[in-house]
Scaffold this motif. Sequence first.
Motif, PDB file in Angstrom:
ATOM      1  N   LEU A  54      39.968   4.357 -67.700  1.00 22.50           N
ATOM      2  CA  LEU A  54      41.392   4.628 -67.884  1.00 22.50           C
ATOM      3  C   LEU A  54      41.641   5.727 -68.905  1.00 22.50           C
ATOM      4  CD1 LEU A  54      43.037   1.077 -67.778  1.00 22.50           C
ATOM      5  CD2 LEU A  54      43.073   2.847 -66.002  1.00 22.50           C
ATOM      6  N   ALA A  55      40.901   5.722 -70.002  1.00 21.89           N
ATOM      7  CA  ALA A  55      41.129   6.737 -71.030  1.00 21.89           C
ATOM      8  C   ALA A  55      40.906   8.141 -70.467  1.00 21.89           C
ATOM      9  CB  ALA A  55      40.234   6.495 -72.234  1.00 21.89           C
ATOM     10  N   ALA A  56      39.849   8.310 -69.661  1.00 21.01           N
ATOM     11  CA  ALA A  56      39.554   9.610 -69.063  1.00 21.01           C
ATOM     12  C   ALA A  56      40.577   9.996 -67.995  1.00 21.01           C
ATOM     13  CB  ALA A  56      38.150   9.612 -68.464  1.00 21.01           C
ATOM     14  N   CYS A  57      41.314   8.994 -67.493  1.00 21.60           N
ATOM     15  CA  CYS A  57      42.388   9.254 -66.523  1.00 21.60           C
ATOM     16  C   CYS A  57      43.724   9.518 -67.215  1.00 21.60           C
ATOM     17  CB  CYS A  57      42.540   8.060 -65.581  1.00 21.60           C
ATOM     18  SG  CYS A  57      41.156   7.787 -64.469  1.00 21.60           S
ATOM     19  N   GLY A  58      43.724   9.577 -68.532  1.00 22.06           N
ATOM     20  CA  GLY A  58      44.958   9.811 -69.275  1.00 22.06           C
ATOM     21  C   GLY A  58      45.578   8.565 -69.872  1.00 22.06           C
ATOM     22  N   GLY A  59      44.939   7.404 -69.696  1.00 17.30           N
ATOM     23  CA  GLY A  59      45.501   6.149 -70.187  1.00 17.30           C
ATOM     24  C   GLY A  59      45.131   5.887 -71.635  1.00 17.30           C
ATOM     25  N   ARG A  60      45.729   6.642 -72.534  1.00 13.24           N
ATOM     26  CA  ARG A  60      45.396   6.526 -73.955  1.00 13.24           C
ATOM     27  C   ARG A  60      46.537   5.927 -74.778  1.00 13.24           C
ATOM     28  NH1 ARG A  60      40.715   9.145 -75.553  1.00 13.24           N
ATOM     29  NH2 ARG A  60      39.676  10.295 -73.880  1.00 13.24           N
ATOM     30  N   ASP A  61      47.544   5.418 -74.105  1.00 12.46           N
ATOM     31  CA  ASP A  61      48.590   4.651 -74.785  1.00 12.46           C
ATOM     32  C   ASP A  61      49.141   3.643 -73.785  1.00 12.46           C
ATOM     33  OD1 ASP A  61      50.737   5.913 -73.208  1.00 12.46           O
ATOM     34  OD2 ASP A  61      50.448   7.656 -74.500  1.00 12.46           O
ATOM     35  N   ALA A  62      49.897   2.698 -74.290  1.00  8.52           N
ATOM     36  CA  ALA A  62      50.363   1.610 -73.430  1.00  8.52           C
ATOM     37  C   ALA A  62      51.195   2.122 -72.259  1.00  8.52           C
ATOM     38  CB  ALA A  62      51.163   0.608 -74.261  1.00  8.52           C
ATOM     39  N   GLU A  63      52.061   3.087 -72.512  1.00  5.16           N
ATOM     40  CA  GLU A  63      52.931   3.602 -71.450  1.00  5.16           C
ATOM     41  C   GLU A  63      52.121   4.234 -70.325  1.00  5.16           C
ATOM     42  OE1 GLU A  63      56.785   6.625 -70.904  1.00  5.16           O
ATOM     43  OE2 GLU A  63      55.797   6.412 -72.854  1.00  5.16           O
ATOM     44  N   SER A  64      51.120   5.024 -70.686  1.00  8.11           N
ATOM     45  CA  SER A  64      50.294   5.684 -69.667  1.00  8.11           C
ATOM     46  C   SER A  64      49.472   4.675 -68.871  1.00  8.11           C
ATOM     47  CB  SER A  64      49.356   6.701 -70.330  1.00  8.11           C
ATOM     48  OG  SER A  64      50.098   7.698 -70.995  1.00  8.11           O
ATOM     49  N   VAL A  65      48.930   3.666 -69.554  1.00  6.76           N
ATOM     50  CA  VAL A  65      48.175   2.630 -68.856  1.00  6.76           C
ATOM     51  C   VAL A  65      49.075   1.876 -67.885  1.00  6.76           C
ATOM     52  CG1 VAL A  65      46.977   0.426 -69.169  1.00  6.76           C
ATOM     53  CG2 VAL A  65      46.392   2.388 -70.609  1.00  6.76           C
ATOM     54  N   HIS A  66      50.285   1.524 -68.327  1.00  8.93           N
ATOM     55  CA  HIS A  66      51.218   0.834 -67.433  1.00  8.93           C
ATOM     56  C   HIS A  66      51.488   1.684 -66.188  1.00  8.93           C
ATOM     57  CE1 HIS A  66      51.675  -2.100 -70.459  1.00  8.93           C
ATOM     58  NE2 HIS A  66      52.681  -1.576 -71.135  1.00  8.93           N
ATOM     59  N   ALA A  67      51.678   2.989 -66.372  1.00  6.27           N
ATOM     60  CA  ALA A  67      51.990   3.869 -65.239  1.00  6.27           C
ATOM     61  C   ALA A  67      50.823   3.928 -64.250  1.00  6.27           C
ATOM     62  CB  ALA A  67      52.324   5.270 -65.754  1.00  6.27           C
ATOM     63  N   ILE A  68      49.592   4.025 -64.760  1.00  4.88           N
ATOM     64  CA  ILE A  68      48.421   4.050 -63.883  1.00  4.88           C
ATOM     65  C   ILE A  68      48.317   2.749 -63.091  1.00  4.88           C
ATOM     66  CG2 ILE A  68      45.890   4.052 -63.856  1.00  4.88           C
ATOM     67  CD1 ILE A  68      46.035   5.958 -66.303  1.00  4.88           C
ATOM     68  N   LEU A  69      48.542   1.619 -63.773  1.00  5.88           N
ATOM     69  CA  LEU A  69      48.425   0.325 -63.089  1.00  5.88           C
ATOM     70  C   LEU A  69      49.591   0.079 -62.144  1.00  5.88           C
ATOM     71  CD1 LEU A  69      46.132  -1.799 -63.359  1.00  5.88           C
ATOM     72  CD2 LEU A  69      46.107  -0.005 -65.095  1.00  5.88           C
ATOM     73  N   ASP A  70      50.771   0.557 -62.484  1.00  4.76           N
ATOM     74  CA  ASP A  70      51.910   0.405 -61.565  1.00  4.76           C
ATOM     75  C   ASP A  70      51.638   1.139 -60.256  1.00  4.76           C
ATOM     76  OD1 ASP A  70      53.315  -1.106 -63.406  1.00  4.76           O
ATOM     77  OD2 ASP A  70      54.627   0.532 -64.049  1.00  4.76           O
ATOM     78  N   LEU A  83      30.902  -4.955 -53.973  1.00  4.24           N
ATOM     79  CA  LEU A  83      32.095  -4.610 -54.748  1.00  4.24           C
ATOM     80  C   LEU A  83      32.512  -3.185 -54.414  1.00  4.24           C
ATOM     81  CD1 LEU A  83      30.978  -5.911 -58.282  1.00  4.24           C
ATOM     82  CD2 LEU A  83      32.436  -7.105 -56.637  1.00  4.24           C
ATOM     83  N   VAL A  84      33.734  -2.836 -54.826  1.00  3.34           N
ATOM     84  CA  VAL A  84      34.224  -1.473 -54.646  1.00  3.34           C
ATOM     85  C   VAL A  84      34.822  -0.998 -55.962  1.00  3.34           C
ATOM     86  CG1 VAL A  84      36.546  -2.150 -53.838  1.00  3.34           C
ATOM     87  CG2 VAL A  84      35.566   0.050 -53.133  1.00  3.34           C
ATOM     88  N   GLU A  85      34.687   0.286 -56.223  1.00  2.00           N
ATOM     89  CA  GLU A  85      35.163   0.867 -57.486  1.00  2.00           C
ATOM     90  C   GLU A  85      35.597   2.307 -57.243  1.00  2.00           C
ATOM     91  OE1 GLU A  85      31.796   2.825 -59.957  1.00  2.00           O
ATOM     92  OE2 GLU A  85      30.997   0.840 -59.376  1.00  2.00           O
ATOM     93  N   THR A  86      36.329   2.850 -58.229  1.00  2.00           N
ATOM     94  CA  THR A  86      36.657   4.274 -58.181  1.00  2.00           C
ATOM     95  C   THR A  86      35.718   5.119 -59.038  1.00  2.00           C
ATOM     96  OG1 THR A  86      38.259   4.038 -59.978  1.00  2.00           O
ATOM     97  CG2 THR A  86      39.116   3.922 -57.707  1.00  2.00           C
ATOM     98  N   ASP A  87      35.272   4.586 -60.179  1.00  2.00           N
ATOM     99  CA  ASP A  87      34.623   5.388 -61.220  1.00  2.00           C
ATOM    100  C   ASP A  87      35.527   6.553 -61.612  1.00  2.00           C
ATOM    101  OD1 ASP A  87      32.684   5.930 -63.117  1.00  2.00           O
ATOM    102  OD2 ASP A  87      31.400   7.082 -61.762  1.00  2.00           O
ATOM    103  N   ALA A  88      36.840   6.339 -61.495  1.00  2.00           N
ATOM    104  CA  ALA A  88      37.813   7.381 -61.827  1.00  2.00           C
ATOM    105  C   ALA A  88      37.666   7.799 -63.291  1.00  2.00           C
ATOM    106  CB  ALA A  88      39.228   6.843 -61.567  1.00  2.00           C
ATOM    107  N   PRO A  89      37.870   9.100 -63.536  1.00  2.00           N
ATOM    108  CA  PRO A  89      38.467  10.115 -62.660  1.00  2.00           C
ATOM    109  C   PRO A  89      37.482  10.861 -61.775  1.00  2.00           C
ATOM    110  CG  PRO A  89      38.151  11.031 -64.836  1.00  2.00           C
ATOM    111  CD  PRO A  89      37.700   9.597 -64.918  1.00  2.00           C
ATOM    112  N   PHE A  90      36.301  10.307 -61.578  1.00  2.00           N
ATOM    113  CA  PHE A  90      35.249  10.988 -60.808  1.00  2.00           C
ATOM    114  C   PHE A  90      35.156  10.416 -59.385  1.00  2.00           C
ATOM    115  CE2 PHE A  90      34.020  10.171 -65.269  1.00  2.00           C
ATOM    116  CZ  PHE A  90      34.224  11.451 -65.777  1.00  2.00           C
ATOM    117  N   LEU A  91      34.369  11.087 -58.537  1.00  2.00           N
ATOM    118  CA  LEU A  91      33.918  10.575 -57.240  1.00  2.00           C
ATOM    119  C   LEU A  91      35.055  10.192 -56.297  1.00  2.00           C
ATOM    120  CD1 LEU A  91      30.898   8.395 -58.463  1.00  2.00           C
ATOM    121  CD2 LEU A  91      30.968  10.830 -57.867  1.00  2.00           C
ATOM    122  N   THR A  92      36.057  11.018 -56.233  1.00  3.47           N
ATOM    123  CA  THR A  92      37.171  10.788 -55.321  1.00  3.47           C
ATOM    124  C   THR A  92      36.674  10.770 -53.878  1.00  3.47           C
ATOM    125  OG1 THR A  92      38.445  12.090 -56.891  1.00  3.47           O
ATOM    126  CG2 THR A  92      39.538  11.508 -54.814  1.00  3.47           C
TER     127      THR A  92
END
Length: 302
Positions: free
Chosen positions: A48-64, A244-253
């Motif tokens: 999440l941090a590498a996807c821009g999720g470095r504060d609560a608001e950004s994490v909420h947006a990614i999960l939404d 299992l399935v994963e993204t490994d985001a922000p990589f391996l799209t």
Amino acid sequence: MSDAAGSETLGNAGSETLSNKAAKKRRRREPPPDPAPLPGLVDAHTHLAACGGRDAESVHAILDRAQAVGVDQVVTVADDMVDARWAVAAAEWDDRVYAAVALHPMHAGDLDDDTAAELERMIRHPRVVAVGETGLDYYWPGKSDDCASPAVQHETFRWHIDLARRVGKPLMIHNREADRDLLDILAAEDAPETVIMHCFSGDRNVARECVDRGYFLSFAGTVSFANAEELRVAAELVPDEQILVETDAPFLTPHPYRGQPNQSYCLPYTARAIAEVRGVSEEQMARLLGANARRAYNIPLP
């Protein structure tokens, strides 16, 4: 053809080439479109941090955005001590997020008394569900001065295996070009009950050995790549209860968006690719993948 006409033709061709390059570069910066929803999924490995999720608001947006297409929960993963702190914070900010903490093999040299003590405190956090990602990476030594040597990686990997066993949490594995040594160390060190082979990249023989040992195999967007036939064979042979399935985001799209930014909302693309490989409905595949992740990480239904 006159010199002027030839120059014009070459000029047009050159402009077209430049335009194509610019369009391709622009496309690589653009996130993929939202997939059709596929309910029940869990992203078994993201950053999440590498996807821009470095504060609560950004994490909420990614999960939404992820939840809107059926990805109800994610496990965000640490590579180093800074990422580990971010991962634990994200799991506290949003109850759809769980964390895994460890030192990536590239950073294995960072293990000392202080980092060991801090990692052990973090792994006992109730929202930290795995020790990871840890393992071996034989690709980067010699290519990067920042990468730990194989000998240091071995020592740190053994420490992580012992930690996972002592705290009774799953062990999440990073493996790059180190199949035999990694599997031998896991056997010699008495791996914990639950082992997750993150972003599985081995061939069918490695897959069968992992399956026989009872490990989970987690597949990322690479399973959908055109040149990944052996990986699709591995995805087909894994028993229902070990995939299992994963993204490994922000990589391996996943295909057809390879090279573009990845996030947890892209997970249905990979889940559908796995469903096609295994010859089952995408809805059935999503339910199975989500249930397996919750069982592997011991996380509740949302």
